[in-house]
Design a protein around this motif. Structure first.
Motif, PDB file in Angstrom:
ATOM      1  N   ASP A  33       0.895  -1.060  -0.028  1.00 52.22           N
ATOM      2  CA  ASP A  33       0.133   0.036  -0.033  1.00 52.22           C
ATOM      3  C   ASP A  33       0.869   1.003   0.016  1.00 52.22           C
ATOM      4  O   ASP A  33       1.866   1.281   0.540  1.00 52.22           O
ATOM      5  N   HIS A  34       0.226   2.405  -0.568  1.00 54.41           N
ATOM      6  CA  HIS A  34       0.899   3.604  -0.638  1.00 54.41           C
ATOM      7  C   HIS A  34       0.190   4.871  -0.768  1.00 54.41           C
ATOM      8  O   HIS A  34      -0.968   4.672  -1.141  1.00 54.41           O
ATOM      9  N   GLN A  35       0.432   5.935  -0.274  1.00 54.01           N
ATOM     10  CA  GLN A  35      -0.402   7.062  -0.643  1.00 54.01           C
ATOM     11  C   GLN A  35       0.445   7.816  -1.556  1.00 54.01           C
ATOM     12  O   GLN A  35       1.499   7.711  -1.878  1.00 54.01           O
ATOM     13  N   THR A  36      -0.645   8.447  -2.768  1.00 56.08           N
ATOM     14  CA  THR A  36       0.323   9.319  -3.812  1.00 56.08           C
ATOM     15  C   THR A  36       0.285  10.631  -3.412  1.00 56.08           C
ATOM     16  O   THR A  36      -0.810  11.220  -2.990  1.00 56.08           O
ATOM     17  N   MET A  37       1.150  11.332  -4.069  1.00 57.62           N
ATOM     18  CA  MET A  37       1.321  12.806  -3.868  1.00 57.62           C
ATOM     19  C   MET A  37       1.691  13.295  -5.195  1.00 57.62           C
ATOM     20  O   MET A  37       2.590  13.128  -5.699  1.00 57.62           O
ATOM     21  N   PRO A  38       0.499  13.681  -5.900  1.00 56.72           N
ATOM     22  CA  PRO A  38       0.663  14.273  -7.201  1.00 56.72           C
ATOM     23  C   PRO A  38       1.504  15.789  -7.077  1.00 56.72           C
ATOM     24  O   PRO A  38       1.218  16.513  -6.238  1.00 56.72           O
ATOM     25  N   VAL A  39       2.279  15.910  -8.145  1.00 60.99           N
ATOM     26  CA  VAL A  39       2.947  17.159  -8.260  1.00 60.99           C
ATOM     27  C   VAL A  39       2.941  17.646  -9.926  1.00 60.99           C
ATOM     28  O   VAL A  39       3.109  16.680 -10.668  1.00 60.99           O
ATOM     29  N   GLY A  40       3.108  18.807 -10.160  1.00 62.15           N
ATOM     30  CA  GLY A  40       3.101  19.187 -11.338  1.00 62.15           C
ATOM     31  C   GLY A  40       4.897  19.494 -11.850  1.00 62.15           C
ATOM     32  O   GLY A  40       5.793  19.297 -10.857  1.00 62.15           O
ATOM     33  N   PHE A  41       5.169  19.592 -12.793  1.00 67.18           N
ATOM     34  CA  PHE A  41       6.531  19.653 -13.374  1.00 67.18           C
ATOM     35  C   PHE A  41       7.546  20.662 -12.440  1.00 67.18           C
ATOM     36  O   PHE A  41       8.551  20.399 -12.247  1.00 67.18           O
ATOM     37  N   THR A  42       6.847  21.932 -12.353  1.00 69.22           N
ATOM     38  CA  THR A  42       7.727  23.053 -11.530  1.00 69.22           C
ATOM     39  C   THR A  42       7.687  22.502 -10.082  1.00 69.22           C
ATOM     40  O   THR A  42       8.399  23.312  -9.398  1.00 69.22           O
ATOM     41  N   GLN A  43       7.057  21.716  -9.718  1.00 68.71           N
ATOM     42  CA  GLN A  43       7.023  21.425  -7.857  1.00 68.71           C
ATOM     43  C   GLN A  43       8.009  20.367  -7.793  1.00 68.71           C
ATOM     44  O   GLN A  43       8.450  20.238  -6.600  1.00 68.71           O
ATOM     45  N   ILE A  44       8.569  19.663  -8.928  1.00 64.22           N
ATOM     46  CA  ILE A  44       9.314  18.656  -8.422  1.00 64.22           C
ATOM     47  C   ILE A  44      10.520  19.102  -7.612  1.00 64.22           C
ATOM     48  O   ILE A  44      11.031  18.234  -6.788  1.00 64.22           O
ATOM     49  N   PRO A  45      11.396  20.213  -8.058  1.00 69.31           N
ATOM     50  CA  PRO A  45      12.720  20.367  -7.527  1.00 69.31           C
ATOM     51  C   PRO A  45      12.397  20.846  -5.931  1.00 69.31           C
ATOM     52  O   PRO A  45      13.564  21.039  -5.419  1.00 69.31           O
ATOM     53  N   VAL A  46      11.319  21.070  -5.539  1.00 61.64           N
ATOM     54  CA  VAL A  46      11.146  21.304  -4.096  1.00 61.64           C
ATOM     55  C   VAL A  46      10.798  20.312  -3.090  1.00 61.64           C
ATOM     56  O   VAL A  46      10.768  20.446  -1.983  1.00 61.64           O
TER      57      VAL A  46
END
Length: 229
Positions: free
Chosen positions: A34-47
């Protein structure tokens, strides 16, 4: 233990589309984890995770952080050997390396041209600006010009899957009677296209479609949790 998978998505955070993310989604399901998903956009990845990665998927498994879908699969195999194997032994790891190289060089490079504008149009404005700048630098032409080359790519894409078609005459999965990580590698780019684009990539009756549908049904339909575009 808290297990979090960071996934790439567009403006609709409920629709992760990265082909590499989908390799990991099915890998975790394969292992029954099991896992929880944390969706991010391209510009959020670096942080995310204090700038721990430049790419997704990124898996947090307790205190461990692992990025890159293949590295995540290797980590899961080593850390949870009591769970169903993703490779079926060292030979399976070597086979998966070859299939990943083939998929990246053949399927991804063709599909990205076919669905490039579909990806762009599903992003938030800030990510659209990043996507346009970064991809135009990569291709050396405008997104629209790349999309024009995708018209011809679409005509020839099905032929690139002929090795898979030939294999499916003998067995239902790349892994044999049951799937392995190698199946998830090829599933990823086709799922990418399914989620972001309405273009018909393969014709009805293609054995690859039958294989893809079997993959969508795996692990209680994990691949179907996001509907087609």
């Amino acid at each position: 233990m808290t297990r979090t998978l960071y996934t790439l998505c567009g403006a609709d955070r409920s629709r992760p589309f990265s082909p590499h993310t989908w390799k990991t989604v099915l890998s975790l399901a394969h292992k029954g984890m099991d896992h929880q998903t944390m969706p991010v956009g391209f510009t959020q990845i670096p942080v995310i995770e204090n700038a721990a990665t430049k790419i997704v998927p990124l898996l947090r498994d307790g205190e461990q952080l692992v990025s890159d879908s293949f590295e995540i699969a290797l980590y899961l195999e080593k850390t949870y050997p009591d769970r169903p194997s993703l490779f079926g032994g060292e030979g399976g790891k070597g086979m998966a390396r070859f299939i990943e190289s083939w998929s990246l060089m053949t399927l991804h490079t063709s599909l990205v041209r076919i669905i490039l504008m579909d990806i762009h149009d599903r992003l938030e404005p800030v990510d659209q600006a990043y996507f346009r700048t970064s991809r135009q630098a990569r291709f050396g032409m405008s997104l629209e010009a790349v999309a024009e080359t995708g018209i011809e790519e679409l005509k020839t894409f099905a032929a690139k899957l002929e090795p898979l078609r030939m294999m499916l005459k003998k067995q239902p999965f790349i892994g044999g009677e049951t799937p392995l990580f190698a199946d998830y590698i090829v599933f990823g780019p086709l799922q990418w296209a399914r989620i972001v684009s309405t273009k018909r990539i393969l014709e009805p009756g293609d054995p690859v479609i039958d294989w893809f549908e079997r993959c969508l049904d795996l692990h209680n339909g994990a691949g179907r949790c996001v509907t087609a575009a």
